[in-house]
Design a protein around this motif. Structure first.
Motif, PDB file in Angstrom:
ATOM      1  N   THR A 143     -15.615  22.207 -26.749  1.00  0.00           N
ATOM      2  CA  THR A 143     -15.644  21.602 -28.077  1.00  0.00           C
ATOM      3  C   THR A 143     -14.347  20.829 -28.278  1.00  0.00           C
ATOM      4  OG1 THR A 143     -14.719  23.596 -29.089  1.00  0.00           O
ATOM      5  CG2 THR A 143     -17.114  23.359 -29.135  1.00  0.00           C
ATOM      6  N   THR A 144     -14.426  19.790 -29.077  1.00  0.00           N
ATOM      7  CA  THR A 144     -13.238  19.018 -29.418  1.00  0.00           C
ATOM      8  C   THR A 144     -12.980  19.205 -30.897  1.00  0.00           C
ATOM      9  OG1 THR A 144     -13.726  17.404 -27.701  1.00  0.00           O
ATOM     10  CG2 THR A 144     -12.172  16.730 -29.412  1.00  0.00           C
ATOM     11  N   SER A 145     -11.764  19.617 -31.190  1.00  0.00           N
ATOM     12  CA  SER A 145     -11.357  19.812 -32.572  1.00  0.00           C
ATOM     13  C   SER A 145     -10.329  18.746 -32.891  1.00  0.00           C
ATOM     14  CB  SER A 145     -10.760  21.210 -32.730  1.00  0.00           C
ATOM     15  OG  SER A 145     -10.464  21.464 -34.069  1.00  0.00           O
ATOM     16  N   GLY A 146     -10.406  18.220 -34.099  1.00  0.00           N
ATOM     17  CA  GLY A 146      -9.477  17.167 -34.490  1.00  0.00           C
ATOM     18  C   GLY A 146      -8.854  17.449 -35.835  1.00  0.00           C
ATOM     19  N   THR A 147      -7.696  16.856 -36.058  1.00  0.00           N
ATOM     20  CA  THR A 147      -7.001  16.983 -37.326  1.00  0.00           C
ATOM     21  C   THR A 147      -6.707  15.594 -37.853  1.00  0.00           C
ATOM     22  OG1 THR A 147      -5.969  19.017 -36.541  1.00  0.00           O
ATOM     23  CG2 THR A 147      -5.036  18.026 -38.523  1.00  0.00           C
ATOM     24  N   LEU A 148      -7.046  15.381 -39.119  1.00  0.00           N
ATOM     25  CA  LEU A 148      -6.727  14.136 -39.808  1.00  0.00           C
ATOM     26  C   LEU A 148      -5.656  14.454 -40.831  1.00  0.00           C
ATOM     27  CD1 LEU A 148      -7.240  11.148 -40.627  1.00  0.00           C
ATOM     28  CD2 LEU A 148      -9.013  12.017 -42.172  1.00  0.00           C
ATOM     29  N   PHE A 149      -4.538  13.764 -40.737  1.00  0.00           N
ATOM     30  CA  PHE A 149      -3.436  13.903 -41.687  1.00  0.00           C
ATOM     31  C   PHE A 149      -3.440  12.678 -42.593  1.00  0.00           C
ATOM     32  CE2 PHE A 149      -2.183  16.263 -37.962  1.00  0.00           C
ATOM     33  CZ  PHE A 149      -1.533  17.385 -38.448  1.00  0.00           C
ATOM     34  N   ILE A 150      -3.325  12.904 -43.888  1.00  0.00           N
ATOM     35  CA  ILE A 150      -3.201  11.806 -44.844  1.00  0.00           C
ATOM     36  C   ILE A 150      -1.884  11.993 -45.579  1.00  0.00           C
ATOM     37  CG2 ILE A 150      -4.166  10.653 -46.869  1.00  0.00           C
ATOM     38  CD1 ILE A 150      -6.931  11.639 -45.984  1.00  0.00           C
ATOM     39  N   ASP A 151      -1.024  10.980 -45.490  1.00  0.00           N
ATOM     40  CA  ASP A 151       0.295  11.008 -46.136  1.00  0.00           C
ATOM     41  C   ASP A 151       0.303  10.091 -47.342  1.00  0.00           C
ATOM     42  OD1 ASP A 151       1.169  12.610 -44.057  1.00  0.00           O
ATOM     43  OD2 ASP A 151       2.145  10.982 -42.972  1.00  0.00           O
ATOM     44  N   LEU A 152       0.839  10.568 -48.446  1.00  0.00           N
ATOM     45  CA  LEU A 152       1.061   9.747 -49.625  1.00  0.00           C
ATOM     46  C   LEU A 152       2.573   9.607 -49.796  1.00  0.00           C
ATOM     47  CD1 LEU A 152      -1.586  11.216 -52.105  1.00  0.00           C
ATOM     48  CD2 LEU A 152      -1.864   9.472 -50.356  1.00  0.00           C
ATOM     49  N   ILE A 153       3.024   8.359 -49.776  1.00  0.00           N
ATOM     50  CA  ILE A 153       4.456   8.053 -49.769  1.00  0.00           C
ATOM     51  C   ILE A 153       4.808   7.315 -51.054  1.00  0.00           C
ATOM     52  CG2 ILE A 153       6.270   6.790 -48.534  1.00  0.00           C
ATOM     53  CD1 ILE A 153       4.220   6.989 -46.066  1.00  0.00           C
ATOM     54  N   ASP A 154       5.870   7.765 -51.724  1.00  0.00           N
ATOM     55  CA  ASP A 154       6.353   7.060 -52.913  1.00  0.00           C
ATOM     56  C   ASP A 154       6.847   5.694 -52.448  1.00  0.00           C
ATOM     57  OD1 ASP A 154       8.417   6.068 -54.841  1.00  0.00           O
ATOM     58  OD2 ASP A 154       7.868   7.913 -55.903  1.00  0.00           O
ATOM     59  N   ALA A 155       6.249   4.621 -52.970  1.00  0.00           N
ATOM     60  CA  ALA A 155       6.541   3.267 -52.492  1.00  0.00           C
ATOM     61  C   ALA A 155       7.962   2.825 -52.829  1.00  0.00           C
ATOM     62  CB  ALA A 155       5.537   2.275 -53.078  1.00  0.00           C
ATOM     63  N   LYS A 156       8.484   3.273 -53.956  1.00  0.00           N
ATOM     64  CA  LYS A 156       9.849   2.867 -54.347  1.00  0.00           C
ATOM     65  C   LYS A 156      10.906   3.614 -53.545  1.00  0.00           C
ATOM     66  CE  LYS A 156       8.557   1.544 -59.019  1.00  0.00           C
ATOM     67  NZ  LYS A 156       7.305   2.177 -59.406  1.00  0.00           N
ATOM     68  N   LYS A 179      10.353   5.410 -50.783  1.00  0.00           N
ATOM     69  CA  LYS A 179       9.984   5.504 -49.355  1.00  0.00           C
ATOM     70  C   LYS A 179      10.091   6.952 -48.858  1.00  0.00           C
ATOM     71  CE  LYS A 179       9.629   0.988 -48.726  1.00  0.00           C
ATOM     72  NZ  LYS A 179       8.785   0.460 -49.756  1.00  0.00           N
ATOM     73  N   GLU A 180       9.617   7.880 -49.698  1.00  0.00           N
ATOM     74  CA  GLU A 180       9.652   9.302 -49.360  1.00  0.00           C
ATOM     75  C   GLU A 180       8.239   9.882 -49.408  1.00  0.00           C
ATOM     76  OE1 GLU A 180      12.187  11.262 -52.171  1.00  0.00           O
ATOM     77  OE2 GLU A 180      14.005  10.392 -51.330  1.00  0.00           O
ATOM     78  N   LEU A 181       7.968  10.758 -48.454  1.00  0.00           N
ATOM     79  CA  LEU A 181       6.694  11.466 -48.441  1.00  0.00           C
ATOM     80  C   LEU A 181       6.652  12.411 -49.639  1.00  0.00           C
ATOM     81  CD1 LEU A 181       4.077  12.142 -46.816  1.00  0.00           C
ATOM     82  CD2 LEU A 181       5.398  13.939 -45.711  1.00  0.00           C
TER      83      LEU A 181
END
Length: 178
Positions: free
Chosen positions: A124-137, A139-141
């Motif tokens: 079986t293949t297991s995968g991970t999707l990471f979604i990052d939200l970064i403050d645009a001003k 530039k911090e996660l």
């Protein structure tokens, strides 16, 4: 009769608890998430993602659709920059079992024993999707969600599976601060 009043609740709980995607999130507890109303994709980060361009488009479309449904607006001057990346790993399970009737009585040969050992190999293949939200001003996660689940290589409905990953992850945004 009271039993039947609880059946729909039980079924809903059963179906939602059996999700095939495990989600975890982390966020900066000092951030006020109500300030974020607009988003754009972080192109340098998205360009580095090592998946096919078709799957990349599917993920971007799913994230955009989900954020728009949450009331966000896509903008050239965003509050949040959205980045994502993926990881995958293959798991191999090897099982050996005896398909005979029994194991006999102690040491030695058993005339009633038939068959033999069978080995099955399941990949079986297991995968991970990471979604990052970064403050645009700054530039911090400020928030990160990850969804981990099985990936089906020859799946006919890739769009639905990707949308399921994205939806499950972004259900956790904005975080519930206690």
């Amino acid at each position: 009769m009271k039993f039947f009043n609880y059946v729909p609740l039980f079924l809903i709980a059963l179906l939602t608890s059996c999700s095939s995607i495990k989600v975890q999130t982390d966020f900066d507890k000092s951030v006020s998430f109500e300030q974020y109303k607009t988003f754009a994709f972080y192109k340098p980060g998205v360009d580095k993602v090592e998946i096919s361009d078709l799957d990349k488009k599917r993920v971007l479309k799913s994230i955009e659709t989900t954020l728009l449904a949450k009331g966000f607006v896509k903008s050239e001057n965003p509050d949040l920059l959205i980045n994502f990346f993926t990881k995958s790993r293959e798991q191999v399970d090897v099982n050996t079992f005896n398909n005979g009737w029994g194991y006999g009585w102690g040491w030695g040969w058993n005339p009633w024993m038939w068959g033999g050992n069978q080995t099955s190999v399941i990949r079986t293949t297991s995968g991970t999707l990471f979604i990052d939200l970064i403050d645009a001003k700054k530039k911090e996660l400020v928030w990160q969600g990850e969804g981990d689940g099985e990936i089906f290589r020859n799946q006919k409905n890739k769009e639905e599976r990707i949308q399921e990953f994205v939806t499950k992850i972004l259900e956790q945004y904005p975080p519930k601060v206690k």
